[in-house]
Each structure stands twice: as C-alpha cells, then as structure tokens.
Design a protein around this motif. Structure first.
Motif, PDB file in Angstrom:
ATOM      1  N   SER A  64       5.418   2.792   0.446  1.00  0.00           N
ATOM      2  CA  SER A  64       4.671   1.449   0.633  1.00  0.00           C
ATOM      3  C   SER A  64       5.459   0.536   1.428  1.00  0.00           C
ATOM      4  CB  SER A  64       4.375   1.022  -0.787  1.00  0.00           C
ATOM      5  OG  SER A  64       3.503  -0.096  -0.462  1.00  0.00           O
ATOM      6  N   SER A  68       4.180  -1.061   5.123  1.00  0.00           N
ATOM      7  CA  SER A  68       3.348  -2.261   5.178  1.00  0.00           C
ATOM      8  C   SER A  68       3.537  -2.824   6.383  1.00  0.00           C
ATOM      9  CB  SER A  68       4.175  -3.153   4.103  1.00  0.00           C
ATOM     10  OG  SER A  68       5.187  -3.275   4.209  1.00  0.00           O
ATOM     11  N   THR A  69       4.537  -3.080   7.077  1.00  0.00           N
ATOM     12  CA  THR A  69       4.517  -3.946   8.421  1.00  0.00           C
ATOM     13  C   THR A  69       3.636  -2.982   9.358  1.00  0.00           C
ATOM     14  OG1 THR A  69       6.488  -4.989   7.889  1.00  0.00           O
ATOM     15  CG2 THR A  69       5.830  -4.628  10.116  1.00  0.00           C
ATOM     16  N   SER A  72       0.007  -3.602   8.618  1.00  0.00           N
ATOM     17  CA  SER A  72      -0.600  -4.798   8.890  1.00  0.00           C
ATOM     18  C   SER A  72      -0.891  -4.948  10.374  1.00  0.00           C
ATOM     19  CB  SER A  72       0.517  -5.737   8.175  1.00  0.00           C
ATOM     20  OG  SER A  72      -0.031  -7.126   8.432  1.00  0.00           O
ATOM     21  N   SER A 122       0.332   1.049  -0.109  1.00  0.00           N
ATOM     22  CA  SER A 122       0.683   0.008   0.947  1.00  0.00           C
ATOM     23  C   SER A 122      -0.781  -0.415   1.067  1.00  0.00           C
ATOM     24  CB  SER A 122       1.455   0.405   2.019  1.00  0.00           C
ATOM     25  OG  SER A 122       1.553  -0.715   2.873  1.00  0.00           O
ATOM     26  N   SER A 123      -1.575   0.407   1.702  1.00  0.00           N
ATOM     27  CA  SER A 123      -2.983  -0.075   2.046  1.00  0.00           C
ATOM     28  C   SER A 123      -3.763  -0.584   0.987  1.00  0.00           C
ATOM     29  CB  SER A 123      -3.832   1.077   2.503  1.00  0.00           C
ATOM     30  OG  SER A 123      -4.114   2.197   1.501  1.00  0.00           O
ATOM     31  N   PHE A 126      -3.599  -4.255   0.770  1.00  0.00           N
ATOM     32  CA  PHE A 126      -4.231  -5.062   1.495  1.00  0.00           C
ATOM     33  C   PHE A 126      -5.524  -5.422   1.189  1.00  0.00           C
ATOM     34  CE2 PHE A 126      -0.751  -3.748   4.245  1.00  0.00           C
ATOM     35  CZ  PHE A 126      -0.300  -4.744   4.871  1.00  0.00           C
ATOM     36  N   GLY A 346       2.410  -8.796   6.575  1.00  0.00           N
ATOM     37  CA  GLY A 346       3.257  -7.206   6.652  1.00  0.00           C
ATOM     38  C   GLY A 346       4.587  -7.576   6.056  1.00  0.00           C
ATOM     39  N   ASP A 349       4.663  -8.063   2.214  1.00  0.00           N
ATOM     40  CA  ASP A 349       4.603  -6.993   1.573  1.00  0.00           C
ATOM     41  C   ASP A 349       5.877  -6.017   1.703  1.00  0.00           C
ATOM     42  OD1 ASP A 349       2.011  -7.665   0.306  1.00  0.00           O
ATOM     43  OD2 ASP A 349       0.889  -5.713   1.274  1.00  0.00           O
TER      44      ASP A 349
END
Length: 406
Positions: A64, A68-69, A72, A122-123, A126, A346, A349
């Motif tokens: 994750s 994340s970046t 994003s 990670s998604s 968002f 991003g 996270d």
C-alpha cells in the motif's frame, strides 16, 4: 476550494458517485477484515520463525505504501475510475498468489501475494478523497464520514465470510482467498459506473502549487499527517496481533473473527455522526478525543486477557481510529489547493502507510518475541502505543496554541 473537473459535477452525478463509493467500501472493502483476520494466522503456519508471523500483514501495508504515490499520480492524470480498477486488479492477483502460496506451502509466494494485495489497500484509501472530490466544501466532512461508514457492512461481511471459508477447503484459509478473488471481480464491475474525471490540466504558465517540500512546511499539513499516521499505525499495531493473542490465549479462530468484527464495526459505526461532530465542534477537538480513546484501548488491554477485555479494547481501538483518522483526513483536505491535491494525497498516504508498515512489522516481533509468553507479548504491543500517542497529542496541542492556527 472548488474541484476542477472536466464537466460540472451535478447533484445527481455527485450522489451516484458517492453511492458507488459507499457500496465499494461496504462490499469490496470486506476483503481487508478478512485478510487481517487470517493473515497472521496463516503466516504463523507457513513462516519458519514465529517472529515473522505478521510479516504477511506487513507486506500488505508495504504494498500500500509503495503504490500510494503512483496511484495518486495515475488518478490525477486519468481519473479515479482507472486507479480503482488498478486496485481491484492488485487485490485479485494478490489473492490468487496468496492462495497458491497456501496450496504449495510457500511462505515466499504467500508474501508476494500479500504485497500485491497492498495495491488494493492503497486504492481503498482514496475512496475518502474521492468523496471529497464530489462534495461541496460544506458537505465534505459528512461525505468522507458516509464513505467510511460503508465499512460497517464490510465489518459484518468480512468476518462472516472468514467463518464460512477458512476451513471450507482442504488447505486451511485457502477458501478465504478464493472469496477475496470474487470480491475484487465484483468491485471491477462496480467501478465501471463511477464518473469522477481527472482534474482539468492547468493552462501553460498557471500556478502549479507548492512542491512536496513546501507542503511539508505547512503546520496544518504536518500535524494532519502525524495524527493520521499515529491513529492508523497504532490501530494496525494492536489489531494485527489480536488474532494471535486471542488464539494464543486458548480461544478459537471464530472468537478471533468475532473480536475483529466488533473492532471493524467500531471503526465505522461512528462515521454516521463523526462528520456532524466535526462540523459542530471543530476538527482538532475530535482528533484529540480520538487519541484519548486510543489510549483507553491500550489501558483496557493491559488489564487482562479475558475475551471480554479483548472485545472492549478492540472496540475502543476502532472508535479512536475513526475520530483520529477521519479528523486528520478532514484537516488535510482543508490545507491544499486543487493543483496540489494529487501531490499531497500521495505524499500523505506514503507517509501514513510507511508508519503502518513499521507498526505491522513490529507487531509480530513484540507479540511473539519480546516476552515469556502470549500475555507478555500482548502487553508489550499495547505499551508500545504510549510514545506515539504523546507525539500526536503534543503536535495537536502545539497546532491549537499557534496564533492564527486554522
């Protein structure tokens, strides 16, 4: 702050997008309590060293953090739907690999699948930012809360699926990962109906917003990230070890699933009113209350290992996370412009899940390798919360006392 989209966000369009996000949190999000319930137990069965029992959970969080970046940036360029589809693909492939690892008794393959599962995690993080995208500034705290409240259903669905699937096949826990594959397929279909376009590209010469370094000089942003990181990391630290502690104290896997279910319910039930509380009392007091409740969870856990104490401690842990994390997310969304959105989300996270990665990695070592037995390990896990709560609480007080603080 007005969201800059390719088309006007009509009320009907906003409601549809928000509904899909809530359903995704409820149904697709059920895979996370499933994986957090059995991940450490499966890891303990496969790993050559008990200190590595929670390494599969660590790999989920690491995946994750690493994704994340890029996710994003992908959403900033191509829209939320593309990023959410990538998340479901990661969750599905990760579950397939983890299932293969269980079937072949390969700890390395199981860890690789866990790492890919982190792309989904990670998604999912968002969803709350997407809720902010489709809402007016006044409605934003409530929209974030409503999406987070979708986790109420995931708290019921996930652990119940664990009970049904954990021993459904010859290989333990294999059926659970097969069910996770199905959830991600459902999610891919669900996101085909979402319609949140990427922000319009800025005209040449238009302000690009602050750099990451400049963003990290903003006191509001720094405190929001610290409070989000501490709230999430401490929740993960304790929750990751909970199934090991419950089963290690002589209770059944079903008991561990029930404790995790109560915990996840407590994470999301307050979301029905957290946004209202933030709107009425302000974001900083709600974050502070969340940190106090997290401290209360640790205090209860230190009083003993009866099943009732596990339930009470984990319920408090969930409520504290809700107030702390939703409050920190709301504080963060108030401190950046549209052109800075993808960059800051991003970065946020990345840092938050970096802290969560370290917490989940430490959890197994504290639980299995820091004392003379299960009880000593459980106490070590909960005592480890103290310095981080002091850090978050101190930073929040500092921000509140600053002249002209937001």
């Amino acid at each position: 702050m007005t969201d800059m989209t390719a088309q006007p966000m009509t009320p009907a369009r906003s409601r549809r997008n928000l509904t899909i996000l809530i359903l995704a949190q409820a149904i697709l999000g059920a895979q996370m309590p499933m994986i957090f319930t059995i991940g450490a137990l499966a890891g303990q069965a496969l790993s050559p060293n008990p200190c590595w029992a929670t390494l599969p959970i660590t790999m989920v969080v690491l995946g994750s953090m690493l994704s994340s970046t890029p996710l994003s940036a992908l959403m900033q360029r191509h829209g939320r739907r593309t990023g959410f589809w990538v998340g479901t693909a990661g969750g599905m492939l990760g579950a397939i690999m983890a299932a293969a690892g269980l079937y072949t008794s390969s700890f390395l393959l199981f860890l690789s699948g866990s790492l890919l599962t982190g792309v989904y995690m990670s998604s999912q993080g968002f969803y709350r930012f997407a809720a902010a995208d489709v809402s007016s500034p006044a409605f934003r705290p409530k929209a974030i809360s409503w999406v987070m409240a979708g986790g109420l259903a995931s708290a019921l669905i996930g652990p119940q699926l664990v009970k049904v699937t954990a021993d459904a096949l010859v290989v333990g826990y294999l059926g659970t990962y097969v069910a996770v594959v199905g959830l991600n397929l459902m999610g891919a279909v669900m996101f085909s109906a979402i319609d949140i376009p990427a922000p319009a590209r800025a005209a040449e010469g238009a302000p690009a917003g602050r750099t990451r370094r400049e963003l990290l000089r903003d006191p509001v942003i720094v405190v929001a990230i610290i409070c989000a990181m501490v709230s999430y990391a401490l929740m993960n630290l304790v929750m990751t070890s909970t199934p090991l502690a419950v089963v290690g104290c002589g209770y059944a896997t079903e008991d561990a699933a029930d404790v995790v279910s109560a915990h996840v319910l407590a994470m999301f039930v307050p979301s029905f009113f957290t946004g209202h509380l933030i709107a009425r009392f302000g974001v900083k007091p709600i974050i502070g209350i969340g940190l106090v409740i997290l401290a209360g969870a640790g205090a209860v856990a230190l009083t003993g290992v009866e099943i009732e104490q596990f339930f009470i401690a984990l319920v408090l842990l969930g409520v504290g996370w809700n107030f702390g994390f939703i409050g920190a997310t709301t504080l963060l969304t108030s401190a950046h412009s549209v052109e800075e959105r993808g960059r800051l989300q991003g970065l946020n996270d990345l840092l938050v899940f970096g802290g969560v990665t370290m917490a989940s990695l430490s959890s197994g070592a504290l639980m299995n390798c820091s004392g003379t037995g299960v009880v000593a390990g459980w106490q070590a896990v909960n005592l480890a919360m103290v310095p981080f709560l002091v850090l978050a609480g101190g930073s929040l007080i500092w921000l509140a006392m600053r002249p002209r603080a937001l």
